[in-house]
Design a protein around this motif. Structure first.
Motif, PDB file in Angstrom:
ATOM      1  N   UNK A  90       9.726   9.897  -6.164  1.00  0.00           N
ATOM      2  CA  UNK A  90       9.337  10.409  -7.477  1.00  0.00           C
ATOM      3  C   UNK A  90       8.805   9.321  -8.404  1.00  0.00           C
ATOM      4  N   UNK A  91       8.300   8.253  -7.823  1.00  0.00           N
ATOM      5  CA  UNK A  91       7.789   7.148  -8.638  1.00  0.00           C
ATOM      6  C   UNK A  91       6.466   6.670  -8.046  1.00  0.00           C
ATOM      7  N   UNK A  92       5.426   6.648  -8.876  1.00  0.00           N
ATOM      8  CA  UNK A  92       4.128   6.180  -8.394  1.00  0.00           C
ATOM      9  C   UNK A  92       4.222   4.762  -7.861  1.00  0.00           C
ATOM     10  N   UNK A  93       3.509   4.512  -6.772  1.00  0.00           N
ATOM     11  CA  UNK A  93       3.518   3.157  -6.211  1.00  0.00           C
ATOM     12  C   UNK A  93       2.115   2.733  -5.820  1.00  0.00           C
ATOM     13  N   UNK A  94       1.866   1.444  -5.900  1.00  0.00           N
ATOM     14  CA  UNK A  94       0.652   0.902  -5.303  1.00  0.00           C
ATOM     15  C   UNK A  94       0.953  -0.400  -4.580  1.00  0.00           C
ATOM     16  N   UNK A  95       0.089  -0.703  -3.610  1.00  0.00           N
ATOM     17  CA  UNK A  95       0.274  -1.866  -2.748  1.00  0.00           C
ATOM     18  C   UNK A  95      -0.410  -3.083  -3.348  1.00  0.00           C
ATOM     19  N   UNK A  96       0.230  -4.241  -3.239  1.00  0.00           N
ATOM     20  CA  UNK A  96      -0.403  -5.493  -3.677  1.00  0.00           C
ATOM     21  C   UNK A  96      -0.603  -6.424  -2.485  1.00  0.00           C
ATOM     22  N   UNK A  97      -1.871  -6.749  -2.209  1.00  0.00           N
ATOM     23  CA  UNK A  97      -2.193  -7.761  -1.197  1.00  0.00           C
ATOM     24  C   UNK A  97      -2.597  -9.047  -1.916  1.00  0.00           C
ATOM     25  N   UNK A  98      -2.785 -10.113  -1.137  1.00  0.00           N
ATOM     26  CA  UNK A  98      -3.283 -11.355  -1.731  1.00  0.00           C
ATOM     27  C   UNK A  98      -4.514 -11.816  -0.950  1.00  0.00           C
ATOM     28  N   UNK A  99      -5.674 -11.733  -1.609  1.00  0.00           N
ATOM     29  CA  UNK A  99      -6.908 -12.210  -0.960  1.00  0.00           C
ATOM     30  C   UNK A  99      -6.922 -13.741  -1.008  1.00  0.00           C
ATOM     31  N   UNK A 100      -6.443 -14.285  -2.130  1.00  0.00           N
ATOM     32  CA  UNK A 100      -6.286 -15.741  -2.218  1.00  0.00           C
ATOM     33  C   UNK A 100      -5.373 -16.158  -1.069  1.00  0.00           C
ATOM     34  N   UNK A 101      -5.743 -17.210  -0.365  1.00  0.00           N
ATOM     35  CA  UNK A 101      -4.962 -17.568   0.827  1.00  0.00           C
ATOM     36  C   UNK A 101      -3.883 -18.589   0.496  1.00  0.00           C
ATOM     37  N   UNK A 102      -2.985 -18.181  -0.409  1.00  0.00           N
ATOM     38  CA  UNK A 102      -1.954 -19.123  -0.859  1.00  0.00           C
ATOM     39  C   UNK A 102      -1.169 -19.736   0.298  1.00  0.00           C
ATOM     40  N   UNK A 103      -0.655 -18.889   1.175  1.00  0.00           N
ATOM     41  CA  UNK A 103       0.155 -19.365   2.296  1.00  0.00           C
ATOM     42  C   UNK A 103      -0.614 -19.306   3.614  1.00  0.00           C
ATOM     43  N   UNK A 104      -1.880 -19.016   3.550  1.00  0.00           N
ATOM     44  CA  UNK A 104      -2.634 -18.817   4.790  1.00  0.00           C
ATOM     45  C   UNK A 104      -3.890 -19.696   4.814  1.00  0.00           C
ATOM     46  N   UNK A 105      -3.718 -20.935   4.344  1.00  0.00           N
ATOM     47  CA  UNK A 105      -4.789 -21.903   4.540  1.00  0.00           C
ATOM     48  C   UNK A 105      -5.602 -22.260   3.310  1.00  0.00           C
ATOM     49  N   UNK A 106      -5.304 -21.583   2.197  1.00  0.00           N
ATOM     50  CA  UNK A 106      -5.888 -21.946   0.897  1.00  0.00           C
ATOM     51  C   UNK A 106      -7.405 -22.129   0.941  1.00  0.00           C
ATOM     52  N   UNK A 107      -8.059 -21.320   1.738  1.00  0.00           N
ATOM     53  CA  UNK A 107      -9.526 -21.299   1.777  1.00  0.00           C
ATOM     54  C   UNK A 107     -10.114 -22.642   2.246  1.00  0.00           C
TER      55      UNK A 107
END
Ligand code: GCU
Length: 687
Positions: free
Chosen positions: A389-406
Motif C-alpha cells: 500500500x505504498x508507492x515505490x520506485x527503484x534507484x539505480x546508479x549510472x555513476x560507477x561509484x563502486x564499479x570502476x568510476x568511469x
C-alpha cells in the motif's frame, strides 16, 4: 578526424550508403505540421530536432509546411486534435499519454511517414526514434511501430553541489552550478536535456541528495529564478525538474527551532515554500529527500517516523500535483564490529516495512536496487515489493561509484536487467521487480525508476567515452525493459561509433563481458566492500573492516563472508518471500555469486561450480586481468577504424583499467593466500 564525443549518440553523421540516402531523402524532403496546432513548446522542439537531424544526415533540411505539396513526406502530429493525422493514425488506441506511433502510410495520391502520439512529448519521442533508425541505417519505408514506455516516472538524480563539485562524479564538474551560482549559460543544459529526452527521460533532480547550506536556498526566492530558467529548458524537452531538499530547512533557513513534522509552524513553512516554488515553476516535479541517513537530519530527532516526515512534505505539494521521493537508504552507519546482530542489509526493510499504508498518495519510496550500496554484486532489496500500500520506485546508479568510476569499463545494463527480472514472489510467481516498478503487481498511484547520473562537464559528458553506453542504455531499458543488453549495446555502438562491423563486434562484446570482468578482479562471490574507504576505487581489503564506518566481510584465517541466515546469523534472509528466503538461507541452495553475502564459510567450501572458495578467488582474479588484456588487444585492432581522438582516449583508459585490475588481483590474492595458507592449485605468481 578528431572527435571529442560531445555529440554522444546524437551524431547525425552524413549517410554514406547510397540506397539508404535515396530512401531517406525521398521521405524527408518535406515536413508537414498539420494546421491548427500551435508551433511552440515541445512540438517545436520536435520539429527543430527533426530538421536538424535531416539536414545533418542528408545534406538538406526539409521544407516545412502545413499542406503537403509532394507525393512523399513526413508528418508530425498530436493525436486527438481533430486534424487529418487522427484518421491517418488508423484508430490506434493502445497508446499511453507518452506513447507514439511511427507508421508508413500509403494512399492513392500520397505516401507519408506519420510520427504521432497523444501528447507533444510523445511526438518528440517519435522523432528521436525515427532519427535513431536513420542513424543506424535502418529502412524506413515500411514502418509500423507502436511504442509506449513501461514506466511513467523515468528519472535521473544528480548529486551536484552548488560549489560545482559532483558527489561521486567522475566526469568533471557540474553542468548546473559553479562557485555557488546556478550557471546562466544554458546551452550545455539544453544539449543535456536533448540527450536525455532522446532516450525518454522525463524527470531530473538537479541537486545532490546531501543538501548542504547553499543548496538549502534552492527553494527560496534567492535562487528560484535561476532554477526556473533550467526548468524552462527542461520543459521544452518534456522533462520535469525536481529538487532535493534539506529536511531541516525550517531550522537552517526558516528561522524556526524545530523540524518536527507534526509541528504546525513547520508544516506551514513547507506549505509556503511549495507555493513559492510553484509560482516560479508551474510544472515543478517535486522534492527528493534523504532524511535520517548518513548523518542527515530527519524526523527521528523528534521521535517521529518516516511516514510523518514524508507526509508533511506531501501535504505541502499536494495542491500542485507535486511528488515526494523519499529515499529508503536509512541505516546505522557506525556499526561496531563486536555487534553481530546489527546488519546494514536489514535496515531499509526494518525501518519502512512496518509503515506500509501510512504514506500519502503523492509519496514514493525510492529504494536502491540492493540492500547495501551499488556494489558490483548484491541481492535485490527485499523491501522492493514488500509494501503493498505504498508507492515505490527503484534507484539505480549510472555513476560507477563502486564499479570502476568511469576509468574501468563496466556496462551496467546486464546488472540492471538481472534486478528487473528478479522474481520477488510477493504476490506469487511473476511478481518481478520490473512489474512492481511499473505498478502492475500492487496498484501504485505513482512508480517508476530513477538513477544517479554519470555526467559532468567533461567534453564527452561521461569521462570515459564508453561510459556513455550506460547513460544511453539506462534510458532505453527503462522505456522498454524487454530489450536485451545486446540490442541496447548494439544500438548505442552503431549510433556512437558508426556501422563498421569490426568496430561493432569489439564494442558490443567488450561491453557485454565488462561487468563480469570487473566482478572477477574485484570483490568475490557477493561479499563487496573491499574498496578504499570513502574513495571507493582500488582495493583495500580491510579498509572498511577496520573503519568506524563499519561494513564487514569478516575474513579471518578460517573463512570469509557474512552470516545472514536465520539460525546463526542476522536473519536478513527471512526478509525475502518464499522460495527466495529459503534459497538464500540455505548454504546448498544459495547461488554461488551471492554465497558470501549470505554465508560465512571456510575457504575450502566447495561451490556449485566444483571449485573451492579460495580457488575461485584465485582463478577469477587471474581471469579478470587476462580478459582486460584480451580486450586491449581487440581494441588495438580498431586503430584507423575509430577516429584518432576517441581511439587514443579509450586506449589510455583501458591501460589504466589494466593497472587497476592487476592491483586488485595481486592484493586480493596475496591477502587470501596469507590468511588461508592454501596455495593456488595452478601455482601462479602470488606475491
Ligand atoms: C553512498 C555514496 C554517498 C551517497 C550515498 C547516498 O553512500 O557513497 O556519496 O551520499 O550513497 O546514496 O545517499
Amino acid at each position: 578526424m578528431g572527435d571529442n564525443g560531445y555529440a554522444a549518440w546524437l551524431r547525425y553523421g552524413q549517410v554514406k550508403d547510397e540506397t539508404r540516402l535515396e530512401q531517406y531523402a525521398g521521405w524527408m524532403g518535406e515536413l508537414v505540421l498539420p494546421a491548427g496546432v500551435p508551433m511552440e513548446g515541445i512540438l517545436k522542439t520536435a520539429a527543430v530536432e527533426l530538421s536538424r537531424g535531416i539536414r545533418s544526415m542528408l545534406g538538406a533540411a526539409p521544407s516545412v509546411t502545413h499542406e503537403p505539396s509532394r507525393q512523399r513526406f513526413i508528418v508530425l502530429g498530436v493525436l486527438g486534435g481533430g486534424t487529418w493525422v487522427d484518421d491517418a493514425a488508423g484508430g490506434v488506441t493502445a497508446l499511453t499519454n507518452e506513447g507514439y506511433l511511427l507508421k508508413t502510410v500509403r494512399e492513392a495520391e500520397k505516401e507519408y511517414i506519420i510520427a504521432a502520439g497523444k501528447s507533444e512529448k510523445a511526438v518528440l519521442y517519435a522523432v528521436f526514434h525515427l532519427l535513431r533508425l536513420m542513424q543506424s541505417g535502418a529502412a524506413i519505408d515500411q514502418l509500423n511501430l507502436v511504442e509506449s514506455p513501461k514506466y511513467s516516472l523515468r528519472m535521473i538524480n544528480h548529486w551536484d553541489n552548488m560549489d560545482g563539485s559532483v558527489e561521486r562524479g567522475y566526469s568533471g564538474r557540474s553542468i548546473f552550478y559553479d562557485n555557488n551560482n546556478v550557471l546562466s549559460d544554458s546551452e550545455r543544459i539544453r544539449d543535456y536535456a536533448r540527450l536525455m529526452a532522446s532516450v525518454g527521460i522525463n524527470g531530473i533532480a538537479i541537486n545532490n541528495v546531501n543538501v548542504h547550506r547553499e543548496e538549502t536556498f534552492l527553494i527560496t526566492e534567492k535562487l528560484l529564478p535561476d532554477v526556473a530558467r533550467i526548468a524552462e529548458v527542461f520543459g521544452e524537452y518534456g522533462i520535469k525538474l525536481f529538487l532535493s531538499v534539506n529536511y531541516a530547512g525550517t531550522i537552517e533557513i526558516g528561522g524556526l527551532e524545530t523540524a518536527d513534522p507534526l509541528d504546525p509552524a513547520v508544516r506551514g513553512w513547507w506549505k509556503e515554500k511549495a507555493a513559492e516554488v510553484y509560482r516560479y515553476i508551474p510544472d515543478f516535479g517535486g522534492f527528493l529527500v534523504k532524511a535520517d541517513s548518513e548523518n542527515r537530519p530527519g524526523p527521528f530527532t523528534y521521535g517521529r517516523d518516516h511516514a510523518d516526515g514524508a507526509n508533511m512534505l506531501a501535504e505541502a505539494l499536494e495542491p500542485y500535483g507535486g511528488l515526494v521521493l523519499w529515499r529508503c537508504f536509512v541505516y546505522n552507519c557506525h556499526q561496531d564490529w563486536r555487534d553481530r546482530s546489527t546488519d546494514r542489509a536489514r535496515a531499509a526493510y526494518d525501518h519502512f516495512k512496518p509503515l506500509d499504508g501510512r504514506f500519502k498518495d503523492n509519496v514514493i519510496l525510492q529504494i536502491k536496487n540492493g540492500p547495501m550500496d551499488f556494489q558490483v554484486r548484491e541481492p535485490v532489496s527485499p523491501l522492493f515489493g514488500a509494501m503493498e500500500h505504498t508507492n515505490q520506485m527503484m534507484e539505480f546508479q549510472i555513476a560507477q561509484e563502486y564499479t570502476g568510476q568511469q576509468k574501468d569499463v563496466c556496462f551496467l545494463i546486464p546488472q540492471w536487467k538481472e534486478v528487473l527480472n528478479f522474481d520477488t514472489y510477493v504476490k506469487g510467481a511473476g511478481s518481478t521487480v520490473k512489474e512492481i516498478a511499473a505498478g502492475s503487481v500492487h496498484a501504485y498511484t505513482h512508480s517508476g525508476i530513477t538513477a544517479v547520473s554519470n555526467i559532468g562537464n567533461d567534453e564527452n559528458w561521461t569521462g570515459h567515452h564508453l561510459a556513455q553506453a550506460n547513460l544511453y542504455g539506462y534510458g532505453c531499458l527503462i522505456w522498454n525493459p524487454e530489450l536485451s543488453s545486446e540490442e541496447i549495446a548494439a544500438e548505442w555502438a552503431v549510433q556512437t561509433f558508426g556501422g563498421n562491423k569490426d568496430v561493432q563486434e569489439v564494442l558490443v562484446n567488450f561491453l557485454l563481458e565488462s561487468w563480469s570482468i570487473y566482478e572477477n578482479y574485484t570483490a568475490p562471490l557477493g561479499v563487496g566492500w573491499m574498496v578504499t574507504p570513502h574513495y571507493h576505487y582500488g582495493p583495500d581489503i580491510d579498509g572498511y573492516e577496520y573503519s568506524k564506518w563499519g561494513t564487514y566481510h569478516f575474513a579471518d584465517h578460517k573463512g570469509i563472508g557474512v552470516d545472514r541466515t536465520v539460525a546463526t546469523g542476522t536473519g536478513y534472509s527471512s526478509q525475502y518471500t518464499l522460495p527466495n528466503a529459503e534459497i538464500y538461507d540455505s548454504l546448498e541452495a544459495c547461488p554461488d555469486e551471492l554465497l558470501l553475502f549470505f554465508h560465512h564459510v571456510p575457504y575450502t567450501h566447495r561451490l556449485k561450480s566444483g571449485k573451492t572458495v579460495i580457488q575461485h578467488i584465485y582463478d577469477t582474479h587471474f581471469a579478470g586481468v587476462e580478459r582486460v588484456e584480451y580486450w586491449i588487444g581487440r581494441w588495438q585492432e580498431l586503430e584507423g577504424l575509430v577516429d584518432g581522438d576517441r581511439f587514443r582516449h579509450v586506449t589510455g583508459r583501458m591501460n589504466r583499467q589494466l593497472e587497476n585490475a592487476k592491483q586488485w588481483r595481486d592484493i586480493v590474492n596475496t591477502y587470501f593466500f596469507r590468511k588461508s595458507g592454501i596455495p593456488d592449485a595452478r601455482n601462479r605468481v602470488i606475491y
